[in-house]
Design a protein around this motif. Structure first.
Motif, mmCIF file in Angstrom:
data_model
loop_
_atom_site.group_PDB
_atom_site.id
_atom_site.type_symbol
_atom_site.label_atom_id
_atom_site.label_comp_id
_atom_site.label_asym_id
_atom_site.label_seq_id
_atom_site.Cartn_x
_atom_site.Cartn_y
_atom_site.Cartn_z
ATOM 1 N N GLY A 145 30.024 34.200 44.723
ATOM 2 C CA GLY A 145 30.509 35.434 45.304
ATOM 3 C C GLY A 145 31.631 36.095 44.526
ATOM 4 O O GLY A 145 31.667 37.319 44.387
ATOM 5 N N GLU A 146 32.558 35.303 43.991
ATOM 6 C CA GLU A 146 33.701 35.865 43.269
ATOM 7 C C GLU A 146 33.259 36.596 42.011
ATOM 8 O O GLU A 146 33.696 37.726 41.737
ATOM 9 N N SER A 147 32.365 35.964 41.230
ATOM 10 C CA SER A 147 31.912 36.592 39.992
ATOM 11 C C SER A 147 31.025 37.807 40.278
ATOM 12 O O SER A 147 31.066 38.799 39.543
ATOM 13 N N ALA A 148 30.236 37.756 41.349
ATOM 14 C CA ALA A 148 29.418 38.913 41.713
ATOM 15 C C ALA A 148 30.298 40.094 42.103
ATOM 16 O O ALA A 148 30.013 41.244 41.751
ATOM 17 N N SER A 149 31.385 39.820 42.814
ATOM 18 C CA SER A 149 32.316 40.878 43.198
ATOM 19 C C SER A 149 32.984 41.488 41.969
ATOM 20 O O SER A 149 33.142 42.712 41.878
ATOM 21 N N ILE A 150 33.353 40.648 41.012
ATOM 22 C CA ILE A 150 33.954 41.155 39.771
ATOM 23 C C ILE A 150 32.970 42.062 39.039
ATOM 24 O O ILE A 150 33.343 43.114 38.511
ATOM 25 N N ALA A 151 31.697 41.657 39.011
ATOM 26 C CA ALA A 151 30.683 42.452 38.330
ATOM 27 C C ALA A 151 30.537 43.831 38.963
ATOM 28 O O ALA A 151 30.461 44.855 38.264
ATOM 29 N N VAL A 152 30.514 43.887 40.287
ATOM 30 C CA VAL A 152 30.358 45.161 40.984
ATOM 31 C C VAL A 152 31.577 46.051 40.764
ATOM 32 O O VAL A 152 31.446 47.255 40.496
ATOM 33 N N LYS A 153 32.767 45.481 40.831
ATOM 34 C CA LYS A 153 33.985 46.269 40.623
ATOM 35 C C LYS A 153 34.071 46.788 39.193
ATOM 36 O O LYS A 153 34.434 47.954 38.972
ATOM 37 N N ALA A 154 33.724 45.946 38.225
ATOM 38 C CA ALA A 154 33.763 46.383 36.833
ATOM 39 C C ALA A 154 32.757 47.504 36.586
ATOM 40 O O ALA A 154 33.040 48.451 35.836
ATOM 41 N N ALA A 155 31.598 47.424 37.217
ATOM 42 C CA ALA A 155 30.603 48.486 37.085
ATOM 43 C C ALA A 155 31.126 49.797 37.678
ATOM 44 O O ALA A 155 30.883 50.882 37.136
ATOM 45 N N ALA A 156 31.866 49.711 38.793
ATOM 46 C CA ALA A 156 32.442 50.910 39.396
ATOM 47 C C ALA A 156 33.460 51.551 38.464
ATOM 48 O O ALA A 156 33.493 52.780 38.296
ATOM 49 N N PHE A 157 34.312 50.734 37.832
ATOM 50 C CA PHE A 157 35.282 51.268 36.870
ATOM 51 C C PHE A 157 34.576 51.872 35.659
ATOM 52 O O PHE A 157 35.002 52.906 35.127
#
Length: 291
Positions: A224-236
């Motif tokens: 979950g932590e790495s998936a959340s990082i991936a989604v946030k980085a994609a938003a940026f």
């Protein structure tokens, strides 16, 4: 089951014991008839069950689902998303925290599983299994083949939070014709991956993809932590892409999940987020971005 009120009134009101016995016998007869099916409730079709399960009106053209860190019924959330997609309505997911972002991605993956099951059922001559997702969501939008999402940050005063815009997709993504030697690019993400470096890597690879120099980029996250990082980085990365005004079309993320054998032969789930071109829809409202 209802009996006339005057048959069930207390004996102190002047009613005889015989009338109460008659009422009791009538009630017992009605219960027996119900058990034998003469008053059985008719079986309800999928459309009625969807209407009863998901509560919104025709005026709710745009709706946000708040996703918690602990989701009691992920299938119900996925069902609500799919139903709104079938109805052509706009849907946003609002997660709060890493766990809720992961739950939102998992719910969208379940939506795609439901759609895939429905497509397979449509090609089959056998009726759908009773209680299955193919039966429940039968009769939906036949043009709907998958769903993806566009991550972005919403802002109000000093508060900022993540939002995922659900996007209905066709069967095949729109491709830029790549060079013959190009291959799909996989970005592996861990729980300690630097967010800004990942943002730059996503943006760089997407620009190369738009030029046809590489194939479709994919983000791979475990947990979950790495998936959340991936989604946030994609938003940026999407926000930076908009600020650059390079003419490159923005992307969306299409989720899929696979279970592999990890350490000690324990099953582990990998979340893949495939980057695809956002569909160009005439007259559609652009996805907002945080300032």
């Amino acid at each position: 089951l209802k009996c006339p009120r005057n048959q069930l009134e207390r004996s102190g009101s002047g009613r005889s014991v015989g009338s109460h016995m008659a009422a009791s016998q009538a009630l017992a007869s009605a219960l027996t008839a119900c058990r034998h099916g003469s008053h059985a409730r008719p079986r309800l079709g999928p459309a009625w069950r969807q209407q009863q399960r998901f509560a919104w009106t025709e005026s709710d053209k745009t709706l946000s689902f708040k996703v918690k860190a602990e989701v009691e019924n992920l299938n119900k959330l996925a069902g609500g998303i799919l139903t709104r997609c079938d109805q052509g309505l706009e849907t946003f997911l609002e997660p709060m925290g890493a766990k809720s972002v992961y739950n939102a991605v998992k719910a969208l993956n379940v939506v795609n599983r439901y759609i895939d099951s429905r497509k397979k059922q449509a090609l089959s001559d056998a009726p759908p299994a009773e209680g299955s997702s193919a039966e429940f969501f039968a009769g939906g939008d036949v043009a709907l083949a998958r769903v993806g999402f566009v991550p972005f940050f919403a802002r109000s005063d000093e508060n900022q939070w993540m939002r995922l815009k659900v996007v209905a997709l066709g069967a095949e993504p729109e491709h830029v014709v790549p060079a013959a030697s190009s291959e799909a690019f996989l970005l592996k993400i861990g729980s300690h991956t630097d967010l800004r470096r990942l943002q730059n890597a996503i943006l760089t690879n997407w620009m190369l993809r738009c030029k046809g120099e590489i194939g479709d980029p994919t983000l791979a996250a475990m947990g979950g932590e790495s998936a959340s990082i991936a989604v946030k980085a994609a938003a940026f990365a999407l926000r930076e892409l908009k600020l650059r005004r390079s003419g490159a079309r923005p992307f969306l993320l299409c989720p899929r999940m696979e279970t592999v054998q990890g350490k000690n032969n324990e099953p582990q789930t990998i979340t893949f987020l495939d980057l695809e071109l956002q569909p160009a829809i005439r007259g559609s409202r652009p996805t907002p971005a945080a300032s």
